[in-house]
Design an enzyme around this catalytic site. Sequence first.
Site, PDB file in Angstrom:
ATOM      1  N   CYS A  52       4.133   2.766   9.716  1.00  0.00           N
ATOM      2  CA  CYS A  52       2.721   2.978  10.096  1.00  0.00           C
ATOM      3  C   CYS A  52       1.731   2.123   9.308  1.00  0.00           C
ATOM      4  O   CYS A  52       0.527   2.249   9.499  1.00  0.00           O
ATOM      5  CB  CYS A  52       2.362   4.453   9.975  1.00  0.00           C
ATOM      6  SG  CYS A  52       2.183   5.022   8.262  1.00  0.00           S
TER       7      CYS A  52
ATOM      8  N   CYS B 254       5.549   1.167  -7.874  1.00  0.00           N
ATOM      9  CA  CYS B 254       4.480   1.983  -8.452  1.00  0.00           C
ATOM     10  C   CYS B 254       3.665   2.546  -7.290  1.00  0.00           C
ATOM     11  O   CYS B 254       2.879   1.836  -6.672  1.00  0.00           O
ATOM     12  CB  CYS B 254       3.637   1.102  -9.370  1.00  0.00           C
ATOM     13  SG  CYS B 254       2.432   2.004 -10.332  1.00  0.00           S
TER      14      CYS B 254
ATOM     15  N   CYS C  71       3.338   9.385   8.442  1.00  0.00           N
ATOM     16  CA  CYS C  71       4.240   9.319   9.604  1.00  0.00           C
ATOM     17  C   CYS C  71       5.630   9.907   9.378  1.00  0.00           C
ATOM     18  O   CYS C  71       6.479   9.830  10.260  1.00  0.00           O
ATOM     19  CB  CYS C  71       4.370   7.873  10.068  1.00  0.00           C
ATOM     20  SG  CYS C  71       5.337   6.837   8.930  1.00  0.00           S
TER      21      CYS C  71
ATOM     22  N   CYS D  43       6.592   9.195   3.876  1.00  0.00           N
ATOM     23  CA  CYS D  43       5.205   8.790   4.080  1.00  0.00           C
ATOM     24  C   CYS D  43       4.395   9.991   4.554  1.00  0.00           C
ATOM     25  O   CYS D  43       4.792  10.683   5.497  1.00  0.00           O
ATOM     26  CB  CYS D  43       5.157   7.662   5.110  1.00  0.00           C
ATOM     27  SG  CYS D  43       3.482   7.136   5.534  1.00  0.00           S
TER      28      CYS D  43
ATOM     29  N   CYS E  27       4.108   1.334   4.150  1.00  0.00           N
ATOM     30  CA  CYS E  27       5.089   1.967   5.019  1.00  0.00           C
ATOM     31  C   CYS E  27       5.398   1.002   6.157  1.00  0.00           C
ATOM     32  O   CYS E  27       4.481   0.497   6.814  1.00  0.00           O
ATOM     33  CB  CYS E  27       4.535   3.283   5.555  1.00  0.00           C
ATOM     34  SG  CYS E  27       5.616   4.076   6.766  1.00  0.00           S
TER      35      CYS E  27
END
Length: 147
Positions: free
Chosen positions: A117, A137, A68, A65, A114
């Site tokens: 976060c 996707c 984070c 991510c 995510c």
Amino acid sequence: MLTWQDILTFAQTGNPTPPRRVEKSASEWQLQLDEHTFYVTRLKGTERPHSSGSCTLFEPGKYACVCCDNLLFDADEKFDSGTGWPSFTQPSSKESIAYIMDNSHAMQRIEAVCNVCDAHLGHVFPDGPAPSGLRYCMNAIAMKKCD
């Protein structure tokens, strides 16, 4: 291996417990992220299809991510879906991603965020390759390649 039924169950009854949590205010995220990354990850935007070379980049590594550093995907699960966004068949772990029912834009989809976060990553669909049949996707701008 996660299946479409697993994804539906998570979206309807609750997601796996994240390994940790990162929570910041909108203004803190704006200071950390550039304008386009903030739009996609924090405001649930979508980057233009084919706007990233990541769609056709197939090399070993991992994807985390951008907000984070939570590990999201392994490049071994990446495939060319032809959609214009990077696509994967499985997350790096069951706890990496959370799933939310998304009925926006007159469609019924499952949003992938995510699990650490809550950054918007993209959507997951049941039209991927065997054996899982899943297609994550993802917005390339929501992830960063790491080794």
